[in-house]
Design a protein around this motif. Structure first.
Motif, PDB file in Angstrom:
ATOM      1  N   ARG A  26      48.735  29.680  33.833  1.00 39.64           N
ATOM      2  CA  ARG A  26      47.337  29.504  33.451  1.00 39.64           C
ATOM      3  C   ARG A  26      46.527  28.947  34.604  1.00 39.64           C
ATOM      4  NH1 ARG A  26      43.794  25.789  31.962  1.00 39.64           N
ATOM      5  NH2 ARG A  26      45.301  24.103  32.231  1.00 39.64           N
ATOM      6  N   ARG A  27      47.049  27.917  35.253  1.00 42.95           N
ATOM      7  CA  ARG A  27      46.324  27.313  36.371  1.00 42.95           C
ATOM      8  C   ARG A  27      46.158  28.309  37.519  1.00 42.95           C
ATOM      9  NH1 ARG A  27      45.437  21.928  36.308  1.00 42.95           N
ATOM     10  NH2 ARG A  27      46.455  20.689  34.669  1.00 42.95           N
ATOM     11  N   LEU A  28      47.179  29.127  37.733  1.00 44.32           N
ATOM     12  CA  LEU A  28      47.095  30.115  38.812  1.00 44.32           C
ATOM     13  C   LEU A  28      46.039  31.169  38.514  1.00 44.32           C
ATOM     14  CD1 LEU A  28      48.106  31.401  41.435  1.00 44.32           C
ATOM     15  CD2 LEU A  28      49.886  32.552  40.085  1.00 44.32           C
ATOM     16  N   THR A  29      46.068  31.743  37.305  1.00 38.71           N
ATOM     17  CA  THR A  29      45.145  32.832  36.972  1.00 38.71           C
ATOM     18  C   THR A  29      43.703  32.358  36.836  1.00 38.71           C
ATOM     19  OG1 THR A  29      45.681  32.519  34.621  1.00 38.71           O
ATOM     20  CG2 THR A  29      46.914  34.208  35.838  1.00 38.71           C
ATOM     21  N   GLU A  30      43.518  31.051  36.571  1.00 41.59           N
ATOM     22  CA  GLU A  30      42.158  30.527  36.440  1.00 41.59           C
ATOM     23  C   GLU A  30      41.640  29.912  37.728  1.00 41.59           C
ATOM     24  OE1 GLU A  30      42.102  27.809  33.208  1.00 41.59           O
ATOM     25  OE2 GLU A  30      42.392  29.357  31.660  1.00 41.59           O
TER      26      GLU A  30
ATOM     27  N   ARG B 225      40.785  30.878  43.964  1.00 45.11           N
ATOM     28  CA  ARG B 225      41.423  31.706  44.990  1.00 45.11           C
ATOM     29  C   ARG B 225      42.057  32.949  44.378  1.00 45.11           C
ATOM     30  NH1 ARG B 225      44.484  27.433  49.097  1.00 45.11           N
ATOM     31  NH2 ARG B 225      42.565  26.416  49.877  1.00 45.11           N
ATOM     32  N   PHE B 226      42.691  32.784  43.219  1.00 47.32           N
ATOM     33  CA  PHE B 226      43.323  33.923  42.561  1.00 47.32           C
ATOM     34  C   PHE B 226      42.268  34.961  42.173  1.00 47.32           C
ATOM     35  CE2 PHE B 226      44.782  36.186  38.794  1.00 47.32           C
ATOM     36  CZ  PHE B 226      46.042  36.622  39.184  1.00 47.32           C
ATOM     37  N   GLU B 227      41.184  34.515  41.583  1.00 52.98           N
ATOM     38  CA  GLU B 227      40.135  35.445  41.170  1.00 52.98           C
ATOM     39  C   GLU B 227      39.489  36.114  42.380  1.00 52.98           C
ATOM     40  OE1 GLU B 227      37.417  33.471  38.616  1.00 52.98           O
ATOM     41  OE2 GLU B 227      38.773  33.522  36.888  1.00 52.98           O
ATOM     42  N   ALA B 228      39.288  35.349  43.467  1.00 49.24           N
ATOM     43  CA  ALA B 228      38.724  35.941  44.682  1.00 49.24           C
ATOM     44  C   ALA B 228      39.671  36.979  45.264  1.00 49.24           C
ATOM     45  CB  ALA B 228      38.435  34.847  45.700  1.00 49.24           C
ATOM     46  N   GLY B 229      40.976  36.670  45.248  1.00 46.61           N
ATOM     47  CA  GLY B 229      41.953  37.628  45.749  1.00 46.61           C
ATOM     48  C   GLY B 229      41.981  38.911  44.941  1.00 46.61           C
TER      49      GLY B 229
ATOM     50  N   ALA C  34      51.024  40.414  34.097  1.00 46.18           N
ATOM     51  CA  ALA C  34      52.193  39.640  33.667  1.00 46.18           C
ATOM     52  C   ALA C  34      51.905  38.141  33.740  1.00 46.18           C
ATOM     53  CB  ALA C  34      53.400  39.997  34.537  1.00 46.18           C
ATOM     54  N   LEU C  35      51.191  37.713  34.777  1.00 49.39           N
ATOM     55  CA  LEU C  35      50.838  36.299  34.895  1.00 49.39           C
ATOM     56  C   LEU C  35      49.906  35.868  33.769  1.00 49.39           C
ATOM     57  CD1 LEU C  35      50.287  36.026  38.767  1.00 49.39           C
ATOM     58  CD2 LEU C  35      52.143  35.010  37.428  1.00 49.39           C
ATOM     59  N   ARG C  36      48.956  36.728  33.417  1.00 52.20           N
ATOM     60  CA  ARG C  36      48.032  36.381  32.331  1.00 52.20           C
ATOM     61  C   ARG C  36      48.767  36.338  30.992  1.00 52.20           C
ATOM     62  NH1 ARG C  36      42.955  36.094  34.094  1.00 52.20           N
ATOM     63  NH2 ARG C  36      42.372  37.246  35.986  1.00 52.20           N
ATOM     64  N   LEU C  37      49.719  37.230  30.809  1.00 52.61           N
ATOM     65  CA  LEU C  37      50.527  37.183  29.596  1.00 52.61           C
ATOM     66  C   LEU C  37      51.416  35.935  29.589  1.00 52.61           C
ATOM     67  CD1 LEU C  37      51.560  40.939  29.279  1.00 52.61           C
ATOM     68  CD2 LEU C  37      50.238  39.637  27.606  1.00 52.61           C
TER      69      LEU C  37
ATOM     70  N   ARG D 153      38.815  23.669  26.078  1.00 49.87           N
ATOM     71  CA  ARG D 153      39.341  22.752  25.061  1.00 49.87           C
ATOM     72  C   ARG D 153      40.759  23.165  24.635  1.00 49.87           C
ATOM     73  NH1 ARG D 153      34.114  23.665  22.756  1.00 49.87           N
ATOM     74  NH2 ARG D 153      32.669  21.972  23.237  1.00 49.87           N
ATOM     75  N   ALA D 154      40.950  24.481  24.440  1.00 47.70           N
ATOM     76  CA  ALA D 154      42.273  24.952  24.028  1.00 47.70           C
ATOM     77  C   ALA D 154      43.306  24.687  25.120  1.00 47.70           C
ATOM     78  CB  ALA D 154      42.214  26.446  23.702  1.00 47.70           C
ATOM     79  N   ALA D 155      42.908  24.896  26.391  1.00 44.43           N
ATOM     80  CA  ALA D 155      43.836  24.658  27.492  1.00 44.43           C
ATOM     81  C   ALA D 155      44.173  23.178  27.611  1.00 44.43           C
ATOM     82  CB  ALA D 155      43.237  25.178  28.800  1.00 44.43           C
ATOM     83  N   ALA D 156      43.158  22.315  27.419  1.00 52.99           N
ATOM     84  CA  ALA D 156      43.402  20.873  27.506  1.00 52.99           C
ATOM     85  C   ALA D 156      44.290  20.401  26.361  1.00 52.99           C
ATOM     86  CB  ALA D 156      42.072  20.124  27.485  1.00 52.99           C
TER      87      ALA D 156
END
Length: 278
Positions: free
Chosen positions: A6-10, A13-17, A61-64, A238-241
């Protein structure tokens, strides 16, 4: 594991890549339309396309993985569903060349996901459809009324443009852009000076009023879409927290909630002051 995904996909840098990968994919698709480029580097373009598909598959796969055990949370997002369908369709065997190109082209559309402002615009377009449809019906009725009146007035004087109600409506439809207004004013003055107010009234109603109403509908939809996007982002935060044990995320969410409350209170106070001044 799911928290790390979750932290990676959000992450920014990941989104820019991923945005860069999508744009590069678009460039490759464009190069494939040039026969000379395909003849010289067709194999390289094919390898790059496969590489892009592999990257998109890993991203999916990462998002899943970020919602492991909760597939409903993944597919509750329209963009996640769209990404899944586009990537999964690329692996369907037997697709003909045209359908495969459409699927590959759909990957480029995913760029909307990584551009928040563009995402809001797309949402605003969807929200404005009911209002724009109602405006279109009103505009069509206006064009029909003026088309019938134009046919009655100019039928014998200008049969090429007003010979029947369909041709007359087409003339008035083009007049929405004001392109043929000077020619029609000149033609009308040959018949009577009273035709000038007729055309002017149509321009004021159809061109100016209708287009301003259209702009108003779109702007209102933009505000609604922006507010809805912000609300969805807050709910995701909120859901992630709540799904983590980190107190830092809870503190950030609490501060953002407080900011939203203060902003709403400030907007209410501003509106109250404006009402009192009236």
């Amino acid at each position: 594991m799911s928290e790390r995904c979750r932290r990676l996909t959000e992450s920014t840098r990941f989104e820019a890549g991923m945005l860069v990968v999508i744009l590069l994919n678009a460039v490759v698709l464009g190069l494939e339309t040039f026969e000379s480029v395909v003849d010289d580097a067709g194999d390289l373009l094919h390898v790059l396309d496969k590489a892009f598909l592999a990257i998109f598959t890993v991203e999916l796969a990462l998002r899943l993985g970020a919602v492991r055990g909760r597939p409903g949370a993944f597919f509750s997002s329209g963009w996640n569903t769209f990404d899944f369908v586009v990537v999964a369709a690329s692996f369907i065997p037997g697709l003909n060349a045209s359908l495969l190109r459409l699927v590959r082209l759909a990957r480029v559309v995913r760029v909307v996901r990584f551009l928040p402002d563009l995402r809001v615009i797309v949402a605003a377009v969807g929200r404005s459809v009911p209002g724009v449809a109602s405006l279109a019906v009103g505009t069509a009725l206006l064009v029909y009324v003026y088309g019938m009146a134009g046919w009655l007035i100019f039928d014998t004087h200008d049969p090429d443009n007003y010979g029947d109600v369909a041709q007359s409506m087409l003339t008035f439809f083009v007049m929405l852009t004001l392109e043929n207004l000077p020619d029609n004013l000149e033609m009308g003055q040959e018949l009577s000076a009273w035709t000038v107010p007729f055309f002017i009234s149509y321009v004021l109603l159809a061109s100016f009023l209708v287009f301003n109403l259209f702009i108003g509908i779109v702007l209102n939809s933009m505000e609604e879409a922006r507010a809805a996007d912000h609300q969805r982002q807050r709910e995701r935060d909120r859901a992630a927290a709540a799904a983590t044990e980190s107190t830092e995320d809870d503190a950030i969410v609490a501060v953002e909630d407080r900011i939203d409350e203060l902003r709403a209170a400030l907007d209410a106070l501003t509106q109250e002051l404006a009402d009192r001044r009236r």
